[in-house]
Write a protein that holds these residues in place. Structure first.
Motif, PDB file in Angstrom:
ATOM      1  N   PHE A 112     142.075  36.175  -5.726  1.00 59.04           N
ATOM      2  CA  PHE A 112     140.712  34.936  -4.880  1.00 59.04           C
ATOM      3  C   PHE A 112     140.057  34.723  -5.993  1.00 59.04           C
ATOM      4  CE2 PHE A 112     136.385  34.261  -2.675  1.00 59.04           C
ATOM      5  CZ  PHE A 112     136.974  32.853  -2.095  1.00 59.04           C
ATOM      6  N   LEU A 113     139.118  35.508  -6.397  1.00 60.06           N
ATOM      7  CA  LEU A 113     138.523  35.749  -7.487  1.00 60.06           C
ATOM      8  C   LEU A 113     138.421  34.350  -8.624  1.00 60.06           C
ATOM      9  CD1 LEU A 113     135.710  35.841  -8.503  1.00 60.06           C
ATOM     10  CD2 LEU A 113     136.433  37.793 -10.122  1.00 60.06           C
ATOM     11  N   GLU A 114     140.087  34.951  -9.408  1.00 61.13           N
ATOM     12  CA  GLU A 114     140.579  34.130 -10.201  1.00 61.13           C
ATOM     13  C   GLU A 114     141.210  32.974  -9.515  1.00 61.13           C
ATOM     14  OE1 GLU A 114     141.508  34.258 -13.248  1.00 61.13           O
ATOM     15  OE2 GLU A 114     140.636  36.350 -13.586  1.00 61.13           O
ATOM     16  N   LYS A 115     141.719  32.481  -8.327  1.00 59.25           N
ATOM     17  CA  LYS A 115     141.884  31.193  -7.670  1.00 59.25           C
ATOM     18  C   LYS A 115     140.412  30.386  -7.728  1.00 59.25           C
ATOM     19  CE  LYS A 115     144.844  28.163  -5.722  1.00 59.25           C
ATOM     20  NZ  LYS A 115     145.827  27.900  -7.030  1.00 59.25           N
ATOM     21  N   LEU A 116     139.118  31.093  -7.083  1.00 59.98           N
ATOM     22  CA  LEU A 116     138.180  30.781  -7.176  1.00 59.98           C
ATOM     23  C   LEU A 116     137.448  29.863  -8.462  1.00 59.98           C
ATOM     24  CD1 LEU A 116     135.768  29.988  -4.872  1.00 59.98           C
ATOM     25  CD2 LEU A 116     134.774  32.558  -5.561  1.00 59.98           C
ATOM     26  N   ILE A 117     137.644  30.243 -10.110  1.00 56.75           N
ATOM     27  CA  ILE A 117     137.299  30.561 -11.390  1.00 56.75           C
ATOM     28  C   ILE A 117     137.825  29.228 -11.558  1.00 56.75           C
ATOM     29  CG2 ILE A 117     136.669  31.172 -12.976  1.00 56.75           C
ATOM     30  CD1 ILE A 117     135.846  33.746 -12.328  1.00 56.75           C
ATOM     31  N   HIS A 118     138.987  28.907 -11.092  1.00 53.49           N
ATOM     32  CA  HIS A 118     140.157  28.226 -11.745  1.00 53.49           C
ATOM     33  C   HIS A 118     139.742  26.857 -11.213  1.00 53.49           C
ATOM     34  CE1 HIS A 118     143.645  26.606 -13.760  1.00 53.49           C
ATOM     35  NE2 HIS A 118     144.127  26.341 -12.230  1.00 53.49           N
ATOM     36  N   THR A 119     139.537  26.603  -9.403  1.00 52.60           N
ATOM     37  CA  THR A 119     139.457  25.235  -8.904  1.00 52.60           C
ATOM     38  C   THR A 119     137.770  25.223  -8.822  1.00 52.60           C
ATOM     39  OG1 THR A 119     139.729  26.544  -6.672  1.00 52.60           O
ATOM     40  CG2 THR A 119     141.707  25.800  -7.997  1.00 52.60           C
ATOM     41  N   SER A 120     137.068  25.750  -9.245  1.00 55.50           N
ATOM     42  CA  SER A 120     135.523  25.763  -8.950  1.00 55.50           C
ATOM     43  C   SER A 120     134.674  23.939  -9.831  1.00 55.50           C
ATOM     44  CB  SER A 120     134.711  26.775  -9.836  1.00 55.50           C
ATOM     45  OG  SER A 120     133.690  26.779  -9.896  1.00 55.50           O
ATOM     46  N   PRO A 121     133.950  23.461  -8.734  1.00 57.90           N
ATOM     47  CA  PRO A 121     133.880  22.295  -9.483  1.00 57.90           C
ATOM     48  C   PRO A 121     132.803  22.367 -10.548  1.00 57.90           C
ATOM     49  CG  PRO A 121     133.036  22.297  -7.314  1.00 57.90           C
ATOM     50  CD  PRO A 121     134.184  23.758  -7.851  1.00 57.90           C
ATOM     51  N   THR A 122     132.843  24.351 -10.994  1.00 60.26           N
ATOM     52  CA  THR A 122     131.586  24.243 -11.181  1.00 60.26           C
ATOM     53  C   THR A 122     131.632  24.548 -12.795  1.00 60.26           C
ATOM     54  OG1 THR A 122     129.438  24.811 -10.492  1.00 60.26           O
ATOM     55  CG2 THR A 122     129.418  25.621 -12.399  1.00 60.26           C
ATOM     56  N   GLY A 123     131.559  24.312 -14.206  1.00 60.96           N
ATOM     57  CA  GLY A 123     132.443  25.104 -15.254  1.00 60.96           C
ATOM     58  C   GLY A 123     131.063  26.747 -15.146  1.00 60.96           C
ATOM     59  N   ILE A 124     132.598  26.877 -15.667  1.00 59.22           N
ATOM     60  CA  ILE A 124     132.860  28.486 -16.285  1.00 59.22           C
ATOM     61  C   ILE A 124     132.789  29.531 -16.843  1.00 59.22           C
ATOM     62  CG2 ILE A 124     132.823  30.818 -14.715  1.00 59.22           C
ATOM     63  CD1 ILE A 124     133.079  29.359 -12.027  1.00 59.22           C
ATOM     64  N   ILE A 125     131.813  29.765 -17.775  1.00 60.73           N
ATOM     65  CA  ILE A 125     133.215  31.284 -18.735  1.00 60.73           C
ATOM     66  C   ILE A 125     132.940  32.373 -19.056  1.00 60.73           C
ATOM     67  CG2 ILE A 125     132.507  30.962 -22.074  1.00 60.73           C
ATOM     68  CD1 ILE A 125     131.198  27.538 -21.137  1.00 60.73           C
ATOM     69  N   ILE A 126     133.716  33.129 -18.859  1.00 62.21           N
ATOM     70  CA  ILE A 126     133.632  34.387 -18.922  1.00 62.21           C
ATOM     71  C   ILE A 126     133.450  34.613 -20.548  1.00 62.21           C
ATOM     72  CG2 ILE A 126     133.842  36.894 -18.141  1.00 62.21           C
ATOM     73  CD1 ILE A 126     134.966  35.016 -15.655  1.00 62.21           C
ATOM     74  N   GLN A 135     137.559  34.014 -21.511  1.00 61.84           N
ATOM     75  CA  GLN A 135     137.758  33.218 -20.062  1.00 61.84           C
ATOM     76  C   GLN A 135     137.225  31.578 -19.947  1.00 61.84           C
ATOM     77  OE1 GLN A 135     138.840  34.713 -16.608  1.00 61.84           O
ATOM     78  NE2 GLN A 135     139.550  33.245 -14.982  1.00 61.84           N
ATOM     79  N   VAL A 136     137.669  30.700 -19.868  1.00 58.99           N
ATOM     80  CA  VAL A 136     137.002  29.244 -20.090  1.00 58.99           C
ATOM     81  C   VAL A 136     138.031  28.758 -18.504  1.00 58.99           C
ATOM     82  CG1 VAL A 136     136.146  26.756 -20.671  1.00 58.99           C
ATOM     83  CG2 VAL A 136     136.334  29.095 -21.766  1.00 58.99           C
ATOM     84  N   ASN A 137     137.684  28.431 -17.657  1.00 63.35           N
ATOM     85  CA  ASN A 137     138.188  27.285 -16.725  1.00 63.35           C
ATOM     86  C   ASN A 137     137.815  26.005 -16.813  1.00 63.35           C
ATOM     87  OD1 ASN A 137     135.759  26.471 -16.373  1.00 63.35           O
ATOM     88  ND2 ASN A 137     135.900  26.565 -13.668  1.00 63.35           N
ATOM     89  N   PRO A 138     139.143  25.526 -15.729  1.00 63.26           N
ATOM     90  CA  PRO A 138     138.967  23.844 -16.392  1.00 63.26           C
ATOM     91  C   PRO A 138     138.185  23.465 -16.291  1.00 63.26           C
ATOM     92  CG  PRO A 138     141.257  25.023 -14.832  1.00 63.26           C
ATOM     93  CD  PRO A 138     140.438  26.069 -15.030  1.00 63.26           C
ATOM     94  N   LYS A 139     137.535  23.051 -15.351  1.00 62.87           N
ATOM     95  CA  LYS A 139     136.318  22.691 -15.181  1.00 62.87           C
ATOM     96  C   LYS A 139     135.302  21.838 -16.418  1.00 62.87           C
ATOM     97  CE  LYS A 139     133.498  19.467 -13.048  1.00 62.87           C
ATOM     98  NZ  LYS A 139     133.450  18.293 -12.691  1.00 62.87           N
ATOM     99  N   ALA A 140     134.942  23.437 -17.255  1.00 61.22           N
ATOM    100  CA  ALA A 140     134.131  23.950 -18.397  1.00 61.22           C
ATOM    101  C   ALA A 140     134.516  23.017 -19.255  1.00 61.22           C
ATOM    102  CB  ALA A 140     134.077  25.262 -18.225  1.00 61.22           C
ATOM    103  N   LEU A 141     136.481  23.558 -19.523  1.00 62.01           N
ATOM    104  CA  LEU A 141     136.747  22.863 -20.636  1.00 62.01           C
ATOM    105  C   LEU A 141     137.117  20.535 -20.830  1.00 62.01           C
ATOM    106  CD1 LEU A 141     140.592  24.453 -20.592  1.00 62.01           C
ATOM    107  CD2 LEU A 141     138.375  24.749 -22.130  1.00 62.01           C
ATOM    108  N   GLN A 142     136.643  20.594 -19.302  1.00 68.48           N
ATOM    109  CA  GLN A 142     136.664  19.211 -19.123  1.00 68.48           C
ATOM    110  C   GLN A 142     134.857  18.781 -19.716  1.00 68.48           C
ATOM    111  OE1 GLN A 142     137.040  17.652 -14.996  1.00 68.48           O
ATOM    112  NE2 GLN A 142     136.156  15.691 -15.281  1.00 68.48           N
TER     113      GLN A 142
END
Length: 433
Positions: A112-126, A135-142
């Protein structure tokens, strides 16, 4: 030495000693000797049975330990009918059920956490323990306009992107709003969590561009409307009075009043300039929605170049064109986009000191137009405030030109940037649809 080896060795030695002692004690009495030997045999049998009963729980425990080592929580044991062993089996089976349930819960939470990070509208860098990007989610890359391969495994202090420099300066729990190019604004929030006893950081990136632009427009729109209202209410009656005075011939029959008449004319002209000044500001507020129609980009560029040719020649600036022969069709409001290009070219000409070159480059495959000038370039402060309302790099500038450009391009949904990429090379880039 293993416990069962010790037990067997103890039983063997004990019975051998007993056997030898009975031989010496009862060697004269065969009946007692035979009876004692029978007891020794019975004792050996009982010892063997006790050994089996004692070693079986140990074997079960070892099998359970091996299953736990292998993280196989599906291994369970059946009841044997023996009270002590069954108690041990029941405790073990309950423990395995709890471990299996907890592992399932942890896996579900992790998924659930991985899915939440991946689909989050906020950029997240771990980050990992050494502040390397894990780890960088798609929103952060965008938002950063990068690929995962460009940052994964690198320390935030090694990466050249300006946002990572800001992240490196933040402490855990701090928040900062960063404006990179005069248009895009980002909110950075740095925090931490504990992983295996050590602190690890993560960063959340939120795009505030739309909210800040809307708030800016609301504020300066209100200020401009108030200023325009006060100026118009004052200038209108004053001009009317002066015009009436200028048309009254009896007031000017004596030549002694010629200088006063000239002063009134100058005042009327200044009022007219003030009206024009306020009208330029009002254009920012009254900018209509873009009426997009199919237009040819090369035609629009050539039209703007012809219009600005005289000013360019006066400043010793030459135009160069790198435009494909095939027509580039775009959807845009021709009048608004032409006004934006005029302001861009005008600013570029004024930025070139002495002679210089302006180059228009169209890239149809990338849907991009680049206007390059050989001016002195922009410093960090200018770059951060370029598109801010009322900010100007010129001594007598009003700070309207680039703000109007910003509003027109945003009105079209075009992405854009203005930056100095090298000495004597400043680029205004427009990504058209």
């Amino acid at each position: 030495m293993k416990l069962r080896t010790k037990y067997i060795l103890f039983v063997v030695i004990l019975h051998l000693i007993t056997l030898v002692l009975t031989y010496f004690i009862f060697e004269q009495n065969k009946v007692f000797f035979i009876v004692s030997e029978v007891f020794i045999i019975i004792s050996i049998v009982i010892a063997w049975q006790l050994y089996r009963q004692l070693i079986q729980p140990l074997k079960l425990l070892m099998q359970g330990v091996d299953a736990i080592k292998d993280k196989d929580f599906n291994v369970k044991f059946l009841s044997t009918g023996k009270h002590e062993i069954d108690e041990l089996i029941n405790v073990y089976n309950q423990m395995m059920d709890e471990l299996r349930t907890e592992r399932t819960r942890q896996e579900q939470q992790h998924f659930f956490l991985e899915k939440l990070i991946h689909t989050s509208p906020t950029g997240i860098i771990i980050l990992d323990f050494d502040d390397r990007v894990q780890q960088v989610n798609p929103k952060a890359l965008q938002l950063l306009n990068i690929t995962e391969e460009q940052v994964h495994g690198y320390s935030i202090h090694e990466l050249e992107h300006p946002l990572f420099k800001q992240i490196g300066e933040l402490k855990s729990g701090e928040t900062a709003v960063v404006k990179l190019d005069g248009v895009n604004s980002f909110k950075l929030q740095k925090s931490h969590f504990v992983d295996r006893g050590f602190s690890r950081h993560f960063v959340m990136i939120e795009d505030l561009t739309a909210e800040i632009l809307a708030a800016e427009k609301k504020v300066y729109g209100k200020v401009i409307r108030m200023m325009a209202h006060e100026v118009n209410n004052t200038i209108g009656p004053v001009n009317s009075i002066m015009q009436s005075a200028m048309k009254t011939d009896q007031l000017w029959e004596s030549h002694d009043f010629d200088s006063l008449k000239d002063a009134l004319q100058v005042a009327m002209d200044r009022n007219q300039n003030l009206n024009l000044f306020m009208r330029n500001f009002a254009d920012l507020v009254k900018l209509p929605k873009a009426n997009k129609q199919p237009i040819i980009l090369q035609k629009l560029i050539n039209s703007v170049a012809k219009l600005m040719a005289v000013k360019a020649q006066e400043n010793g600036v030459a135009f160069e064109f790198n435009l494909p022969n095939d027509a580039i069709n775009i959807m845009a409001d021709e009048q608004q986009l032409e006004q934006a290009l005029i302001n861009i070219v005008k600013n570029a000409i004024e930025a070139i000191e002495g002679t210089g070159v302006m180059k228009f480059t169209a890239m149809p495959a990338e849907r991009k137009l680049v206007i390059t000038d050989s001016g002195k370039g922009l410093n960090a402060e200018q770059h951060a405030n370029l598109f801010s309302p009322f900010f100007s790099t010129k001594k007598d500038g009003q700070g309207i030109g680039l703000t109007l450009v910003r509003e027109i391009l945003l009105n079209h949904g075009f992405e854009f940037s203005l930056k100095t990429v090298a000495e004597g090379q400043t680029e205004f880039t427009i990504h058209y649809n």
